[in-house]
Each structure stands twice: as structure tokens, then as C-alpha cells.
Design a protein around this motif. Structure first.
Motif, PDB file in Angstrom:
ATOM      1  N   LYS A  32      -5.592  -2.530   7.639  1.00 42.43           N
ATOM      2  CA  LYS A  32      -4.672  -1.421   7.390  1.00 42.43           C
ATOM      3  C   LYS A  32      -4.606  -1.083   5.912  1.00 42.43           C
ATOM      4  O   LYS A  32      -4.632   0.093   5.529  1.00 42.43           O
ATOM      5  N   ARG A  33      -4.571  -2.103   5.067  1.00 42.00           N
ATOM      6  CA  ARG A  33      -4.520  -1.860   3.625  1.00 42.00           C
ATOM      7  C   ARG A  33      -5.795  -1.174   3.144  1.00 42.00           C
ATOM      8  O   ARG A  33      -5.743  -0.283   2.296  1.00 42.00           O
ATOM      9  N   ASP A  34      -6.930  -1.601   3.655  1.00 44.90           N
ATOM     10  CA  ASP A  34      -8.182  -0.937   3.289  1.00 44.90           C
ATOM     11  C   ASP A  34      -8.109   0.554   3.621  1.00 44.90           C
ATOM     12  O   ASP A  34      -8.468   1.407   2.801  1.00 44.90           O
ATOM     13  N   TYR A  35      -7.673   0.864   4.836  1.00 46.73           N
ATOM     14  CA  TYR A  35      -7.608   2.259   5.266  1.00 46.73           C
ATOM     15  C   TYR A  35      -6.640   3.064   4.401  1.00 46.73           C
ATOM     16  O   TYR A  35      -6.975   4.169   3.925  1.00 46.73           O
ATOM     17  N   LEU A  36      -5.448   2.520   4.169  1.00 45.80           N
ATOM     18  CA  LEU A  36      -4.452   3.234   3.379  1.00 45.80           C
ATOM     19  C   LEU A  36      -4.920   3.442   1.948  1.00 45.80           C
ATOM     20  O   LEU A  36      -4.738   4.519   1.369  1.00 45.80           O
ATOM     21  N   ASP A  37      -5.540   2.416   1.364  1.00 47.64           N
ATOM     22  CA  ASP A  37      -5.970   2.512  -0.033  1.00 47.64           C
ATOM     23  C   ASP A  37      -7.189   3.420  -0.187  1.00 47.64           C
ATOM     24  O   ASP A  37      -7.350   4.094  -1.208  1.00 47.64           O
ATOM     25  N   THR A  53      -7.843   6.050   1.693  1.00 45.52           N
ATOM     26  CA  THR A  53      -7.529   7.433   2.070  1.00 45.52           C
ATOM     27  C   THR A  53      -6.357   8.020   1.298  1.00 45.52           C
ATOM     28  O   THR A  53      -6.022   9.191   1.503  1.00 45.52           O
ATOM     29  N   ARG A  54      -5.732   7.255   0.407  1.00 46.68           N
ATOM     30  CA  ARG A  54      -4.600   7.797  -0.340  1.00 46.68           C
ATOM     31  C   ARG A  54      -5.088   8.885  -1.303  1.00 46.68           C
ATOM     32  O   ARG A  54      -6.238   8.876  -1.767  1.00 46.68           O
ATOM     33  N   THR A  55      -4.214   9.815  -1.618  1.00 43.88           N
ATOM     34  CA  THR A  55      -4.561  10.925  -2.506  1.00 43.88           C
ATOM     35  C   THR A  55      -4.691  10.464  -3.947  1.00 43.88           C
ATOM     36  O   THR A  55      -5.592  10.889  -4.676  1.00 43.88           O
ATOM     37  N   GLU A  56      -3.798   9.579  -4.379  1.00 47.89           N
ATOM     38  CA  GLU A  56      -3.748   9.127  -5.765  1.00 47.89           C
ATOM     39  C   GLU A  56      -4.637   7.900  -5.969  1.00 47.89           C
ATOM     40  O   GLU A  56      -4.405   6.849  -5.391  1.00 47.89           O
ATOM     41  N   SER A  57      -5.684   8.039  -6.780  1.00 47.16           N
ATOM     42  CA  SER A  57      -6.566   6.928  -7.161  1.00 47.16           C
ATOM     43  C   SER A  57      -7.037   6.119  -5.953  1.00 47.16           C
ATOM     44  O   SER A  57      -6.773   4.916  -5.859  1.00 47.16           O
ATOM     45  N   PRO A  58      -7.742   6.732  -5.018  1.00 45.69           N
ATOM     46  CA  PRO A  58      -8.175   5.992  -3.833  1.00 45.69           C
ATOM     47  C   PRO A  58      -9.157   4.880  -4.178  1.00 45.69           C
ATOM     48  O   PRO A  58      -9.865   4.935  -5.189  1.00 45.69           O
ATOM     49  N   LEU A  59      -9.190   3.875  -3.324  1.00 45.44           N
ATOM     50  CA  LEU A  59     -10.140   2.774  -3.480  1.00 45.44           C
ATOM     51  C   LEU A  59     -11.548   3.281  -3.218  1.00 45.44           C
ATOM     52  O   LEU A  59     -11.854   3.792  -2.144  1.00 45.44           O
ATOM     53  N   CYS A  60     -12.421   3.162  -4.224  1.00 44.79           N
ATOM     54  CA  CYS A  60     -13.820   3.540  -4.054  1.00 44.79           C
ATOM     55  C   CYS A  60     -14.641   2.879  -5.157  1.00 44.79           C
ATOM     56  O   CYS A  60     -14.098   2.435  -6.167  1.00 44.79           O
ATOM     57  N   SER A  72       0.821  -1.215   0.000  1.00 41.04           N
ATOM     58  CA  SER A  72       0.000   0.000   0.000  1.00 41.04           C
ATOM     59  C   SER A  72       0.855   1.264   0.000  1.00 41.04           C
ATOM     60  O   SER A  72       0.454   2.292  -0.565  1.00 41.04           O
ATOM     61  N   TYR A  73       2.024   1.205   0.628  1.00 39.09           N
ATOM     62  CA  TYR A  73       2.909   2.366   0.625  1.00 39.09           C
ATOM     63  C   TYR A  73       3.502   2.581  -0.764  1.00 39.09           C
ATOM     64  O   TYR A  73       3.640   3.725  -1.223  1.00 39.09           O
ATOM     65  N   VAL A  74       3.836   1.493  -1.433  1.00 36.95           N
ATOM     66  CA  VAL A  74       4.386   1.580  -2.791  1.00 36.95           C
ATOM     67  C   VAL A  74       3.317   2.046  -3.771  1.00 36.95           C
ATOM     68  O   VAL A  74       3.562   2.909  -4.624  1.00 36.95           O
ATOM     69  N   SER A  75       2.108   1.498  -3.643  1.00 37.81           N
ATOM     70  CA  SER A  75       1.052   1.818  -4.607  1.00 37.81           C
ATOM     71  C   SER A  75       0.506   3.229  -4.442  1.00 37.81           C
ATOM     72  O   SER A  75      -0.215   3.724  -5.310  1.00 37.81           O
ATOM     73  N   ALA A  76       0.848   3.896  -3.350  1.00 38.30           N
ATOM     74  CA  ALA A  76       0.404   5.279  -3.144  1.00 38.30           C
ATOM     75  C   ALA A  76       1.292   6.287  -3.862  1.00 38.30           C
ATOM     76  O   ALA A  76       0.942   7.474  -3.946  1.00 38.30           O
ATOM     77  N   ILE A  77       2.421   5.854  -4.394  1.00 43.27           N
ATOM     78  CA  ILE A  77       3.359   6.750  -5.080  1.00 43.27           C
ATOM     79  C   ILE A  77       2.826   7.054  -6.481  1.00 43.27           C
ATOM     80  O   ILE A  77       2.640   6.141  -7.290  1.00 43.27           O
ATOM     81  N   PRO A  78       2.532   8.315  -6.799  1.00 45.47           N
ATOM     82  CA  PRO A  78       1.912   8.657  -8.084  1.00 45.47           C
ATOM     83  C   PRO A  78       2.658   8.122  -9.298  1.00 45.47           C
ATOM     84  O   PRO A  78       2.044   7.658 -10.262  1.00 45.47           O
ATOM     85  N   GLU A  79       3.978   8.182  -9.268  1.00 43.58           N
ATOM     86  CA  GLU A  79       4.759   7.730 -10.421  1.00 43.58           C
ATOM     87  C   GLU A  79       4.617   6.226 -10.643  1.00 43.58           C
ATOM     88  O   GLU A  79       4.625   5.751 -11.787  1.00 43.58           O
TER      89      GLU A  79
END
Length: 207
Positions: free
Chosen positions: A160-165, A167-174, A81-88
Motif C-alpha cells: 500500500k505504501r509503495d502504491y501511495l508513494d 502515485t502521489r502528486t507531490e514528489s512521487p517515488l521514482c 504515506s498520508y502525512v508525507s503526501a501533504i505538500p506543506e
């Protein structure tokens, strides 16, 4: 379920979550992840050299190595989840995913497919179940593949992954506005497969 649908209708199955896991594994092996901290500069600089491929069944290779089992470890689960939150990282993998599905005939499995990767998809399904049920499924899957894991550790990771994904700024889970919702928490594998195939048939008749 997505893999079974692809097999039933002769489509290619794409597991986009596995692609993010492969990037996380690449970073882990190079010591670029420490807890929730990622060496973003190093990872971003290496993206062009991270060769990730999948066959039509979703088996994943990383720079020529089959990592289909390795990417399911708890170490990767804790970092992805930390890696997938990186926009690049997302931009790079979304481009690959769009190229894989540009000609259609694809069942694509992932957390941002209906909202970001293919918002024009003919059929979108948002699958949900309680964290406890999903953790039990992941726990059983990991045991079957030889991983030694603790159920509570798996459950904590799912939450934890649900929460991170989400609430992330880039392409959040929804959920996409036009997606069907399937709560498969109390369904058998056969029931959910039948449900999905019916939705697929209905979508095909609308074309």
C-alpha cells in the motif's frame, strides 16, 4: 546499507523516512489522523513547532524525545504515506534535509532524495526488491525491536505504501534518470555493502 556506508566512510547518515514518520507520530498522538484522513489544517499549523532532529547515526528525536523505536510501529507505518503526501509537510522537511546536507559528507536515505532533495548528488542509488522480501525484512526488524506484528499485515502495508508513494502528486517515488539500480533481493548484507562501497569509490574518483 546506507547507514553502513556512512559509518565506513565517516559521513553523516540521514534517514529522511524517519523524519516523515516522526511527523506522523506527532499527528497520531494528537488525534489528527483517522484512517486515511488527516486533519491537514491542524498539522500544517503545527509544523513550525514540530522539532525533529537526528544524530549522525540516524537516531531520531521528536521535540526532545527519542522516538527511534516508536516511529517503527505499524500504526505509524499505516499513516505515514498520508502525512508525507501533504505538500506543506514535504516542503518543510525537504528544507531541513537540504540544510543537513548542504556542506556534503552525507549519506541520505529516502524515497525522493535523488529526484527532489538532492538531484545534483554525486551518487544516486535506487534500491529495490520484491514486496515479499522487503516485508520479511521489516517483519524481522520489528520483531527484534519488540513489536508484535503479523507478517501479512506488514506485507499489505509495504504494498500500500509503495502504491501511495508512487502515485502521489507531490514528489512521487521514482528512480532518478542517472541513478544506479540495485536489486538486493538475493544479496547478503556483505554483498550489498561491498557493491555500494565500490560505487562510492568510483564516484569519488570522478570528482
Amino acid at each position: 546499507m546506507a547507514k553502513q556506508l556512512a559509518k565506513a566512510v565517516g559521513y553523516t547518515y540521514v534517514d529522511t523516512g524517519a523524519m516523515y514518520r516522526a511527523v506522523a507520530l506527532y499527528a497520531i498522538r494528537r488525534g489528527w489522523i483517522n484512517g486515511d484522513k488527516v486533519n491537514r489544517d491542524a498539522l500544517i499549523g503545527a509544523l513550525e513547532n514540530i522539532d525533529i532532529r537526528q544524530d549522525k547515526y540516524g537516531n531520531t528525536t521528536l521535540c526532545g524525545e527519542d522516538v527511534s523505536t516508536s516511529i517503527r510501529s505499524m500504526e505509524v507505518s499505516e499513516s505515514v504515506s498520508y502525512v508525507s503526501a501533504i505538500p506543506e509537510v514535504r516542503s518543510r522537511l525537504v528544507a531541513i534535509q537540504r540544510a543537513m546536507g548542504k556542506d556534503g559528507g552525507v549519506v541520505m536515505d529516502g524515497r525522493d532524495i535523488g529526484t527532489v532533495v538532492f538531484p545534483q548528488a554525486e551518487l544516486k542509488v535506487f534500491v529495490t526488491a520484491s514486496a515479499e522480501i522487503r516485508a520479511q525484512r521489516r517483519y524481522d526488524e520489528m520483531l527484534s525491536k519488540g513489536h508484535i506484528v503479523d507478517f501479512n499485515e506488514v506485507l499489505d502495508n509495504v504494498k500500500k505504501r509503495d502504491y501511495l508513494d508512487e502515485t502521489r502528486t507531490e514528489s512521487p517515488l521514482c528512480k532518478a534518470d542517472d541513478a544506479f539500480v540495485l536489486d538486493n533481493g538475493n544479496m547478503t548484507i556483505e554483498e550489498q555493502n561491498d557493491w555500494l562501497l565500490k560505487k562510492f569509490d568510483e564516484a569519488c574518483r570522478k570528482e
